[in-house]
Structures are given as C-alpha cells and as structure tokens.
Design a protein around this motif. Structure first.
Motif, short mmCIF file in Angstrom:
data_model
loop_
_atom_site.label_atom_id
_atom_site.label_comp_id
_atom_site.label_asym_id
_atom_site.label_seq_id
_atom_site.Cartn_x
_atom_site.Cartn_y
_atom_site.Cartn_z
N THR A 256 0.84 -1.19 0.00
CA THR A 256 0.00 0.00 0.00
C THR A 256 0.88 1.25 0.00
OG1 THR A 256 -1.77 -1.14 1.18
CG2 THR A 256 -1.79 1.27 1.22
N ILE A 257 0.61 2.14 -0.93
CA ILE A 257 1.42 3.36 -1.08
C ILE A 257 0.52 4.56 -0.82
CG2 ILE A 257 2.86 4.71 -2.66
CD1 ILE A 257 3.30 2.04 -4.21
N THR A 258 0.87 5.37 0.15
CA THR A 258 0.06 6.53 0.53
C THR A 258 0.41 7.74 -0.32
OG1 THR A 258 -0.07 5.74 2.81
CG2 THR A 258 -0.56 8.06 2.43
N ILE A 259 -0.62 8.34 -0.89
CA ILE A 259 -0.46 9.54 -1.70
C ILE A 259 -1.21 10.68 -0.99
CG2 ILE A 259 -0.76 10.63 -3.94
CD1 ILE A 259 1.15 8.24 -3.93
N ASN A 260 -0.49 11.74 -0.64
CA ASN A 260 -1.12 12.89 0.04
C ASN A 260 -0.77 14.17 -0.69
OD1 ASN A 260 1.54 13.53 0.89
ND2 ASN A 260 1.30 12.17 2.68
N ALA A 261 -1.03 15.30 -0.03
CA ALA A 261 -0.81 16.59 -0.69
C ALA A 261 0.65 16.86 -1.01
CB ALA A 261 -1.36 17.71 0.21
N SER A 262 1.56 16.13 -0.37
CA SER A 262 2.99 16.38 -0.62
C SER A 262 3.52 15.63 -1.82
CB SER A 262 3.80 15.98 0.62
OG SER A 262 3.75 14.58 0.81
N ASN A 263 2.78 14.63 -2.33
CA ASN A 263 3.32 13.82 -3.42
C ASN A 263 2.24 13.38 -4.40
OD1 ASN A 263 1.93 11.99 -1.87
ND2 ASN A 263 3.63 10.54 -1.61
N ASN A 264 1.23 14.22 -4.62
CA ASN A 264 0.09 13.80 -5.43
C ASN A 264 0.20 14.20 -6.90
OD1 ASN A 264 -0.27 16.53 -5.09
ND2 ASN A 264 -2.42 16.42 -4.45
N SER A 265 1.40 14.57 -7.37
CA SER A 265 1.62 14.81 -8.80
C SER A 265 2.23 13.56 -9.42
CB SER A 265 2.57 16.00 -8.99
OG SER A 265 3.86 15.69 -8.46
N LEU A 266 2.38 13.56 -10.76
CA LEU A 266 3.04 12.41 -11.41
C LEU A 266 4.45 12.21 -10.87
CD1 LEU A 266 2.13 12.59 -15.23
CD2 LEU A 266 1.32 10.96 -13.53
N ASP A 267 5.19 13.30 -10.71
CA ASP A 267 6.56 13.19 -10.18
C ASP A 267 6.55 12.64 -8.76
OD1 ASP A 267 7.81 14.10 -12.46
OD2 ASP A 267 7.86 16.20 -11.81
N GLY A 268 5.65 13.15 -7.93
CA GLY A 268 5.59 12.70 -6.55
C GLY A 268 5.16 11.24 -6.44
N ILE A 269 4.21 10.83 -7.27
CA ILE A 269 3.74 9.43 -7.23
C ILE A 269 4.83 8.48 -7.69
CG2 ILE A 269 2.10 7.83 -8.30
CD1 ILE A 269 0.08 10.21 -8.32
N ALA A 270 5.59 8.88 -8.73
CA ALA A 270 6.70 8.05 -9.20
C ALA A 270 7.72 7.85 -8.08
CB ALA A 270 7.36 8.67 -10.42
N LYS A 271 8.05 8.91 -7.35
CA LYS A 271 9.00 8.80 -6.24
C LYS A 271 8.46 7.89 -5.13
CE LYS A 271 11.29 13.27 -6.93
NZ LYS A 271 11.55 14.61 -6.33
N ALA A 272 7.16 8.00 -4.86
CA ALA A 272 6.56 7.18 -3.81
C ALA A 272 6.58 5.70 -4.17
CB ALA A 272 5.12 7.65 -3.55
N ILE A 273 6.32 5.38 -5.44
CA ILE A 273 6.35 3.99 -5.88
C ILE A 273 7.77 3.44 -5.78
CG2 ILE A 273 6.06 2.47 -7.88
CD1 ILE A 273 3.70 4.24 -8.72
N ASN A 274 8.76 4.22 -6.20
CA ASN A 274 10.15 3.76 -6.13
C ASN A 274 10.60 3.58 -4.69
OD1 ASN A 274 10.48 3.73 -8.94
ND2 ASN A 274 11.11 5.87 -9.01
N ALA A 275 10.14 4.46 -3.81
CA ALA A 275 10.54 4.37 -2.40
C ALA A 275 9.97 3.11 -1.74
CB ALA A 275 10.09 5.61 -1.65
N ALA A 276 8.90 2.56 -2.29
CA ALA A 276 8.29 1.37 -1.71
C ALA A 276 9.14 0.12 -1.92
CB ALA A 276 6.90 1.16 -2.32
N ASN A 277 10.05 0.15 -2.91
CA ASN A 277 10.94 -1.00 -3.18
C ASN A 277 10.14 -2.30 -3.30
OD1 ASN A 277 13.45 0.41 -3.18
ND2 ASN A 277 13.37 0.48 -0.94
N ALA A 278 9.07 -2.26 -4.07
CA ALA A 278 8.18 -3.41 -4.19
C ALA A 278 8.45 -4.26 -5.42
CB ALA A 278 6.73 -2.94 -4.20
N GLY A 279 9.54 -3.98 -6.14
CA GLY A 279 9.85 -4.75 -7.34
C GLY A 279 9.36 -4.11 -8.61
N VAL A 280 8.83 -2.90 -8.52
CA VAL A 280 8.36 -2.16 -9.69
C VAL A 280 8.99 -0.78 -9.64
CG1 VAL A 280 6.37 -1.15 -10.87
CG2 VAL A 280 6.19 -3.43 -9.83
#
Length: 487
Positions: A171-195
């Motif tokens: 589960t990846i949390t998206i809030n006001a600090s990372n709710n753009s395409l750039d912010g979401i890409a960083k959040a997915i990478n930070a999860a280290n989930a294999g994607v």
C-alpha cells in the motif's frame, strides 16, 4: 629527582668551551688541542665500532623491509593475474547474437561443449498511464495498492491477473505532498516493491511509466479506489497501455527444455554463465571452448622475468661477503624456498603423465639461482596438455592445491612472518638499533665528561704556571734593579 641530561650536557660543553678559549695564555701551551687529542684517543676506537654497528643495522633494517615489500608485491601481482580471467579457458558461442557464454570463477572448461536453443527470452511487464498535461499538477490523494503475480496481456491491455500465493500487496500513501506524477513516481520507487516508476514525456503530455522485474511471476497490478488516482490503475479494464508482458525465458540445452525468470543463467551448465540475447526458436547454437594458450605462454615468460629480478635482489642481500643479510636465517630460508619452487606440485592431476610442476613445462633453474624457460618444452606442454598449464595458473584450481599464486603466497607469508620470518628479523634489528643508539649517546656523554674534567685540570695547571711566570718576572725585574743601582 629528574635530571635534564641534555641541558646539563649543553651547559657543561658551553663552560668547557669558554675555559678552553682562555687556556694557554699563561703557559703558551695549546690546551684545547691537547684535550681534544686525549679525548679522541680514549673514545675513538669505541665510537668507530659503534658507528660501524649502527650502519650495519641500518642496512639490515632497510634490506629486510625491501625484501618483504618485493616478495609481497610479487605475490599480489600473481594473485591478480590468476583472478583476472585471462588465463582461464573461456566458452565460445557460434552465434553471440542469440546467446553468449562466460566462465564462472574456478571453472574447468577444457573439453566443454553444448548445444543451446533459445525459444524465448525473459521479459518484464511494462505499462504506461494515460496522458497528463502537467507532471507537477495534483492528481488526487488516497491509496495505491501494488500487487505482484502472474498477468496475461493481449493487444496492449491486461486481460487477467493472479496474485502470487502468500504475497502481501504493498500500500502506497499519496497525500498533498506527493500527489503529482513526479511525486507518485517517487513514492512507488521508495516502496521497493519490485516495480520502478518514471515520468516520461509524450507528444501530448506526460505518462507514468512502470516496469517490473523479469519472470512470469513478476507481473504486477496497480489499483486504487480513490478518485483521480484510479486513472493510474494497471488492471483488467483499466486505461493503462501494456507494452510487454512478464514472461520466463525458455532455453533448450542439449535437448532438455528449461524455464528461468532471468536472461542470465548460471545453473544449467556447470561452470558456465549463459546470457540470453534474443529468442531464436529452431536455431541451435554451438558452445565450445577457447584455451588461453598465448596468454599462458606469456604468463610463464613474465613470471620468470620477474622472478629473476627478485632472486637477484635476494642474492645481493645474502652475499657471503658484502650482503647486509648474509647471516640472516629468514633471508636464506626465502632464497631456498624460491629455489625449490619449480619442483613444487601446483595442482593435483588425475591424468597420467600430465605436468604438475613448473620444471615439467620447461622452467629450469640455472646455477646462479635464476630461471630459464625452455620454450620448446613449454610450447609442447601448451599443445599437448593445455589444461595442465592452465591449472598451474588457476586460482583455487583444486581443493588441495591453489596453483602458482597460492604456492608463492605461502612463501611470501613465511617471509613476512614476525615469528621466524623477515618480519622478525626487521623487529630484531630495530630493537638492536635502539639499544645501540643509547650506547652511542652514553659514549658521547662520557667523552664530554672527560673533556670537562681535563679542561678544568689544565685550567688549574695553566693558572699555576701563569703565577710562576709572574713571580719570575717580578724577581727578574728586582734583580735588574739591584744590579743597576750598584753601578
């Protein structure tokens, strides 16, 4: 009570110098020269002996350290050479556009051959979101759920997905600090989930590009129940565009079919790593081997050349007449060990008649301890028993012997040992030098003490002589006066 001998010695020397400068005025005798000669006569032989010993110890310390360094560098160079891979038989491929092959560490590939067919290469699932006009604009907030599993695709769309058994969705949390395409890409990478995620430019805007790992079970599903974020979903019926689907590599080795999740495969052929380049169903690629004959020949020549330079330095330092280490056991032991090196078995052969020593491949020892290569014998060994010569230069060639590098390292370790080796010799010479320095300092102090004592004695003598001369002059004047008055 602590006495500062240096300060006291300096004061005494200064006082002695002042006294000597005034001596001789009464007697006319050069007491300074006399005192110097007496002190030199007393201590000259001892000082010369101590100086000779000090110079010898300095030479021994330097020679032992130099030999330790030389033998250590030679051992390190041999180890680097054997680990570099240039002296190991490498597998060859008849079609490197389909499959490449490389030797694994410690592999023995002489006589190796195989037939390989690459029916499919491993792929990773890749997808892209719909186009967004601004990569920094807010899309939405909430949760993205990323799950790994087996996915099927058709015509650029995900048609089915089965989560891996026991897999826990991320589960990846998206809030006001990372709710753009750039912010979401960083959040997915930070999860280290294999994607991994990237924002890529499209002719009409920007897309969120996702890519998983290779292998059929490394597909992914991205879902969200939140408005805005659902535009990024990668799921059955979602607007995401699928580029490639996740799949295993299928490879046939000598008629047997195998599947692997990666295009780099090290567990199908003993000692060989396969790198699958492209799929070519129905095409058989022949794998063989290429012995490093030229590299091995050059390695033998280079070894002998370097060995001769090293043995030359050791011979110089252990020369019975002028060598700094002529009586050093560790240096003589090192020279003897090097002299026996050509006779040491470097690997364990299971083939009758195969050479196992340097002498058996043409490395001969000369009368002066240097080595010579009988090139005809070496070339014959490389032609008839290339695997034997290779084994001599192979790091960790067998479980019982480690080749030339290991044999030489054993000599270097023995030479550098602080218990019986040159390391111990160097420590012993250094300790003797420290003790000798103290003896030299004591000799200098004793000489200065004698100089002070003699100077003071001669100062008293000079004063008495001066007094006698004054009395003599007085009496002479009186006598002259008496004689003059009587006329």
């Amino acid at each position: 009570m602590v006495t500062n001998t240096t300060s006291t010695g300096t004061t005494n020397a200064s006082s002695t110098s002042q006294i000597l400068s005034s001596l001789g005025a009464g007697s006319g005798i050069d007491y300074a020269s006399l005192v110097g000669s007496l002190v030199d006569a007393q201590f000259s032989a001892k000082n010369q002996q101590l100086t000779a010993k000090s110079e010898a110890l300095t030479a021994q310390i330097s020679a032992a350290g130099n030999l330790k360094s030389v033998i250590g560098q030679f051992a390190s160079s041999l180890k680097s050479l054997t680990k570099g891979g240039t002296l190991v038989t490498q597998p060859s491929s008849s079609n490197s556009n389909v499959v490449r092959a490389a030797a694994l560490p410690f592999a023995r590939l002489n006589g190796f051959s195989a037939q390989v067919e690459v029916r499919s290469v491993a792929q990773a699932q890749a997808s892209a979101s719909p186009v967004f006009a601004d990569r920094t604009a807010a899309i939405g907030t909430g949760m993205l759920t990323l799950t790994l599993g087996t996915a099927t695709t058709a015509n650029g769309a995900l048609t089915s997905f089965t989560a891996n058994p026991g897999a826990s969705p991320m589960t990846i949390t998206i809030n006001a600090s990372n709710n753009s395409l750039d912010g979401i890409a960083k959040a997915i990478n930070a999860a280290n989930a294999g994607v991994t995620a990237n924002v890529v430019a499209d002719g009409a805007g920007f897309r969120l590009a996702l890519k998983g790992q290779t292998g059929a079970t490394q597909g992914y599903q991205l879902t969200s129940q939140d408005a805005g974020l659902d535009q990024l979903a990668v799921d059955v019926g979602s607007p995401a565009r699928i580029g490639t689907g996740a799949q295993d590599a299928e490879v046939v080795v000598d008629g047997l079919s195998f599947k692997r999740s990666s295009n780099t495969i090290s567990d199908l052929i003993a000692g060989v790593r396969l790198d699958l380049v492209s799929a070519a169903p129905g095409t058989s690629v022949s794998l063989g081997n290429t012995p490093p004959t030229s590299a091995l020949r050059q390695a033998v020549l280079d070894f002998v050349d370097t060995y001769n330079q090293v043995i030359g330095q050791i011979t110089e330092q252990t020369d019975p007449q002028n060598g700094a280490l002529k009586a050093d056991y560790a240096a003589r032991d090192l020279k003897g060990g090097l002299g026996r090196l050509t006779q040491v078995p470097l690997w364990t052969s299971t083939t009758r008649g195969a050479p196992t020593t340097l002498a058996e491949i043409g490395v001969a020892t000369n009368r002066d301890g240097t080595l010579t290569v009988k090139t005809d014998q070496l070339d014959r060994a490389l032609r008839d028993n290339p695997q034997a010569v290779e084994a001599m230069f192979q790091d960790g060639a067998t479980s019982t012997r480690g080749g030339l590098a290991a044999a030489f390292q054993a000599l270097a370790d023995r030479a550098n040992s602080t218990v019986g080796g040159l390391g111990a010799s160097q420590a012993r010479y250094t300790a003797s030098k420290v003790s000798l320095d103290k003896q030299q300092q004591k000799a200098r102090d004793d000489a200065e003490t004698m100089r002070t004592r003699l100077t003071r004695q001669f100062a008293g003598t000079d004063a008495r002589v001066s007094a006698y001369r004054s009395a003599q002059n007085f009496l002479t004047q009186q006598i002259d006066a008496w004689n003059g008055g009587g006329r």
